[in-house]
Design an enzyme around this catalytic site. Sequence first.
Site, PDB file in Angstrom:
ATOM      1  N   ARG A 319       2.435  10.008  -0.927  1.00  0.00           N
ATOM      2  CA  ARG A 319       1.275   9.586  -0.267  1.00  0.00           C
ATOM      3  C   ARG A 319       1.253   8.124  -0.158  1.00  0.00           C
ATOM      4  O   ARG A 319       1.011   7.485   1.048  1.00  0.00           O
ATOM      5  CB  ARG A 319       0.113  10.041  -0.978  1.00  0.00           C
ATOM      6  N   HIS A 467       0.672  14.261   7.650  1.00  0.00           N
ATOM      7  CA  HIS A 467       1.539  14.828   6.675  1.00  0.00           C
ATOM      8  C   HIS A 467       0.924  14.203   5.104  1.00  0.00           C
ATOM      9  O   HIS A 467       0.389  12.981   5.209  1.00  0.00           O
ATOM     10  CB  HIS A 467       2.947  14.644   6.656  1.00  0.00           C
ATOM     11  N   GLU A 468       1.394  14.845   4.048  1.00  0.00           N
ATOM     12  CA  GLU A 468       1.141  14.648   2.904  1.00  0.00           C
ATOM     13  C   GLU A 468      -0.563  14.649   2.673  1.00  0.00           C
ATOM     14  O   GLU A 468      -1.199  13.771   1.786  1.00  0.00           O
ATOM     15  CB  GLU A 468       1.497  13.246   2.122  1.00  0.00           C
ATOM     16  N   GLY A 469      -1.417  15.510   3.451  1.00  0.00           N
ATOM     17  CA  GLY A 469      -2.615  15.331   3.408  1.00  0.00           C
ATOM     18  C   GLY A 469      -3.422  14.816   4.364  1.00  0.00           C
ATOM     19  O   GLY A 469      -3.278  13.614   4.740  1.00  0.00           O
TER      20      GLY A 469
END
Length: 616
Positions: A319, A467-469
């Site tokens: 992140r 992406h990654e949340g």
Amino acid sequence: MSLRTTLNFLLYEWLDVNQLQQRARFADHSQETFDAVLDTCERIAREKYAPFNRLVDIEEPRFDGEKVILPQATHDAQKAYAESGMLSAAQDYEIGGMQLPYTVEAAANTFFAMASVSMGSGLLTVGNANLLMAHGSELQKKVFALNEFSGRWSGTMCLSEPQAGSSLSDVMTRATPDGAAYQQDPLGMRYRLKGNKMWISAGEHELTENIIHLVLAKIPGADGKLIPGVKGISLFIVPKKMVNTEGQLTGVRNDVASAGLNHKCGWRGTTNTLLNFGEGKFRVSTDNSDSDGSGAVAYLVGEPGRGLGYMFHMMNEARIGVGLAATMLGMAGYEASLEYAKNRPQGRPVAGGTQKVVKDAAQSQVRIIEHADIKRMLLAQKSYCEGALALELYCAKLVDEQHTGSAESADEARLLLEVLTPIAKSWPSEWCLEANSLAIQIHGGYGYTRDFPVEQYWRDNRLNMIHEGTHGIQGMDLLGRKVLMEEGRGVKLLAARMLATAQKAQASPDLVNDAKALTAALQKVTQATQMAWSTGQPQEALANAVPYLQAFGHLVLAWIWLDVSASCRGEANPKQTGRQAAAQYFYRYELPKIDAWLNVVGNRDMTCANLSEEAF
């Protein structure tokens, strides 16, 4: 202003990373060694990455049914990056690392992200290996992690499935004990894994000898059914090619196969795949009479049922990496649009009185950088991108503090990172994307043609909000978990640092009003947090988690800018004047936006949450 100039200021003058040399782990380093790393990475990025950014965007990866074909430039860039030692830069000397502070490592990687984020460097491979160093067995570290750090092998993270993106509790990939080999394989408890994973970056390629997949899967219970929720998730190592305990390839292909490539809006230089595990394309034979040999061979990492917790080690690292990538794409667009604005003639000076605006057609055209609105868009980009870069490097230094500081400072760094990680990921991915949009606007019609690079920067950056949340995930993580954890101690620590910055800024007369504005904004966010949870109902508190995330992010960036601005007072040069102007812009144009965001948060407005789908 060059990226290197900005990094030098942030590293050596603002963050004072040279102080880290006083710690035993970094005692062999000096500013000269830090500069040597930056020099090397800047050179490789300039020679191996930047010239091919457009090439890898146009010549997308191709899958011929057996293997992925990438341009030679991507092979050359990956080799140069691995040979630079950056994959193991922060690791111990004993395993071939440099014991470099993560702050310097993060700064060095900005050159690659700015030159061609689409080509990729080592984000997932390093994160994969770091996870195994933290949670793997000694042999798993030796065989898998060390070969990733050397660049011989690469790594992925396999979480999402076609039917389960952010909802990891719904993953259906399953792992069952591999007969008699279950507890006998020295590489770990051996399972057979079956399922499908989606959106796997670098999931299939020929850039390295092997690819090490870290896969989330569920182990069925005694009744043969998957355990519901995240508690049933375990983590497995699934190599593309089978290896022995010496890290040598055995010549056997594991049952992991690409079902094809996803063709994306941006990041086109990196393969993105749907992977099938255990579907029988590459059957791995076994000598065990109690196993039929079907399924991909997988080795358990750590304990069963703790896979998601282990994976967060990699996800949180990724992140921050996503935030840094978003930042540098914004920075690339800023520099491109600044150069364009300096050279593009358009329009003439405005004259006239209070009732009439006059343009004298007889006068020569002016460069567009002389127009106030162009300056506004450039200053907005500068405030977004340089502010985000400062935030990412601040978080990187917290990582160093967590690993090498005193027990008390390490614990504070851990908590601050918990609170700041959702911001470090989400804020640049929204506002540096906006910077890319402004860069296109400055270019006018040329901005959305392929004759100029800014349209590619926007496309590449658009993925980072997802992406990654997603923003929704990050907002719920922040408001639903991070501000509440340990009775709010993390946000209290952050607030204390903000107030300390405000007090420091009071010493500069021209920053007094900004210091007051920061303090007032902190009070507003604190009050909105309390109001959001005042009824104790998560549905009400989290209904506006994203506006809360946006307001909290702007508060954090206002703090960062005030701290940066306070540290460059008394230096009368254009570079510092530009930073001070960017800080001033943020306080005049951006910080006031938090009132609108916090209004719906504090009032627990349910306009969106309660609307029926028929109304749409």
